[in-house]
Design an enzyme around this catalytic site. Structure first.
Site, PDB file in Angstrom:
ATOM      1  N   ARG A 117       0.839  -1.197   0.000  1.00 52.70           N
ATOM      2  CA  ARG A 117       0.000   0.000   0.000  1.00 52.70           C
ATOM      3  C   ARG A 117       0.873   1.246   0.000  1.00 52.70           C
ATOM      4  O   ARG A 117       1.975   1.223   0.557  1.00 52.70           O
ATOM      5  CB  ARG A 117      -0.894   0.045   1.238  1.00 52.70           C
ATOM      6  CG  ARG A 117      -1.916  -1.037   1.232  1.00 52.70           C
ATOM      7  CD  ARG A 117      -2.980  -0.893   2.282  1.00 52.70           C
ATOM      8  NE  ARG A 117      -3.903  -1.972   2.080  1.00 52.70           N
ATOM      9  CZ  ARG A 117      -4.888  -1.961   1.190  1.00 52.70           C
ATOM     10  NH1 ARG A 117      -5.118  -0.888   0.469  1.00 52.70           N
ATOM     11  NH2 ARG A 117      -5.649  -3.019   1.014  1.00 52.70           N
ATOM     12  N   ASN A 133      11.607   1.869   3.368  1.00 44.14           N
ATOM     13  CA  ASN A 133      11.084   0.844   2.461  1.00 44.14           C
ATOM     14  C   ASN A 133      12.260   0.183   1.745  1.00 44.14           C
ATOM     15  O   ASN A 133      13.305   0.803   1.555  1.00 44.14           O
ATOM     16  CB  ASN A 133      10.140   1.463   1.422  1.00 44.14           C
ATOM     17  CG  ASN A 133       9.550   0.416   0.490  1.00 44.14           C
ATOM     18  OD1 ASN A 133       9.112  -0.650   0.933  1.00 44.14           O
ATOM     19  ND2 ASN A 133       9.542   0.698  -0.807  1.00 44.14           N
ATOM     20  N   HIS A 135      13.243  -1.820  -1.864  1.00 42.81           N
ATOM     21  CA  HIS A 135      12.725  -2.045  -3.217  1.00 42.81           C
ATOM     22  C   HIS A 135      13.757  -2.847  -4.008  1.00 42.81           C
ATOM     23  O   HIS A 135      14.953  -2.534  -3.970  1.00 42.81           O
ATOM     24  CB  HIS A 135      12.456  -0.697  -3.901  1.00 42.81           C
ATOM     25  CG  HIS A 135      11.841  -0.872  -5.244  1.00 42.81           C
ATOM     26  ND1 HIS A 135      10.511  -1.221  -5.422  1.00 42.81           N
ATOM     27  CD2 HIS A 135      12.374  -0.792  -6.483  1.00 42.81           C
ATOM     28  CE1 HIS A 135      10.254  -1.337  -6.709  1.00 42.81           C
ATOM     29  NE2 HIS A 135      11.360  -1.093  -7.377  1.00 42.81           N
TER      30      HIS A 135
HETATM   31  C1  GRF Z   1      10.884  -7.708  -1.548  1.00 41.90           C
HETATM   32  O1  GRF Z   1      11.430  -8.046  -2.791  1.00 41.90           O
HETATM   33  C2  GRF Z   1      10.893  -6.226  -1.346  1.00 41.90           C
HETATM   34  O2  GRF Z   1      11.969  -5.585  -1.949  1.00 41.90           O
HETATM   35  C3  GRF Z   1       9.605  -5.806  -2.008  1.00 41.90           C
HETATM   36  O3  GRF Z   1       8.698  -6.824  -1.701  1.00 41.90           O
HETATM   37  C4  GRF Z   1       9.400  -8.031  -1.489  1.00 41.90           C
HETATM   38  C5  GRF Z   1       8.987  -8.563  -0.161  1.00 41.90           C
HETATM   39  O4  GRF Z   1       9.522  -9.853   0.074  1.00 41.90           O
HETATM   40  N1  GRF Z   1       9.201  -4.497  -1.558  1.00 41.90           N
HETATM   41  P1  GRF Z   1       9.288 -10.547   1.490  1.00 41.90           P
HETATM   42  O5  GRF Z   1       7.788 -10.518   1.758  1.00 41.90           O
HETATM   43  O6  GRF Z   1      10.059  -9.767   2.513  1.00 41.90           O
HETATM   44  O7  GRF Z   1       9.798 -11.938   1.335  1.00 41.90           O
END
Ligand code: GRF
Length: 227
Positions: A117, A133, A135
């Site tokens: 979100r 965050n 990414h």
């Molecule tokens: C990760 O690749 C992160 O970078 C992205 O969502 C994914 C989450 O993976 N924002 P997890 O749920 O921590 O295994």
């Protein structure tokens, strides 16, 4: 699971007295928001448990009832909540509920770990420059969903991982840490995903250690470190 949230009623919890402070003698209190598998949450919780990070995962909140991150939190004995977005009339009231839970658990820093979100002004104002965050690309390349796949299909020869402060945009806040992941000719999408996730699990710990050290300053889009 603790408390499937079914009500929009608010508690009278006050913000933690120590919000925004760092304490040498106390672990920093992290609140993790996640929607999915939870491997980043697990890596952070494990680093805290091993003493590699002077922090504690105080609570995990998910907007997805079936998210595996909730099961992981349960196994680790971490308080965890499903907050059902559909029960709230708008993002503001949903985030007020999330904020109540964060305050009730004394959370100082919000960590987004696969949270699907866009963060709104309630959380941004309550935790200024204290929301991170992660990414799975070298931002600003490949923001948004399916970043690993997009990089792979585009044919770039390097991609990577970015940890950034959260602002009102999608994957747009000031960058705290980045690490490159080369894409080799031998890589499949699956092997690339594995490499990226390995880097994520290492980089998030490093970024969090910097953040909770209290040495990070943001000016404009850039960061610097206080001595
Ligand atoms: C990760 O690749 C992160 O970078 C992205 O969502 C994914 C989450 O993976 N924002 P997890 O749920 O921590 O295994």
């Amino acid at each position: 699971m603790r408390g499937k949230e079914v009500s929009s009623s608010k508690s009278s919890a006050e913000p933690p007295a120590c919000a925004g402070c760092t304490h040498a003698d106390r672990p920093a209190s992290l609140g993790i928001l996640a929607s999915g598998h939870g491997s980043n949450m697990e890596a952070i919780a494990e680093a805290c448990a091993r003493g590699e990070l002077a922090a504690k995962v105080s609570v995990v909140i998910s907007d997805k009832k079936e998210a595996y991150v909730l099961e992981r939190a349960k196994r680790r004995g971490i308080p965890h909540y499903f907050v059902d977005y559909s029960l709230y009339p708008n993002r503001r009231s949903y985030e007020e509920k999330v904020l109540d839970i964060l305050h009730a658990h004394g959370v100082q820093y919000i960590v987004l770990a696969g949270y699907m979100r866009v963060v709104g002004e309630v959380l941004l104002q309550a935790y200024p420059q204290r929301i991170l965050n992660i990414h799975p690309s070298l931002l600003p390349a490949f923001p948004g969903l399916s970043a690993i796949r997009k990089a792979y299909e585009y044919g770039v020869q390097i991609t990577g991982v970015t940890v950034h402060f959260v602002d009102e945009g999608v994957d747009t806040g000031p960058i705290l840490q980045q690490e490159v992941v080369p894409i080799g000719l031998e890589d499949s999408l699956e092997s690339l995903e594995k490499k990226v996730h390995e880097v994520e699990h290492r980089l998030y710990k490093k970024a969090l250690a910097l953040l909770i050290s209290g040495r990070v300053e943001i000016y404009g889009r850039k960061i610097r470190f206080k001595n």
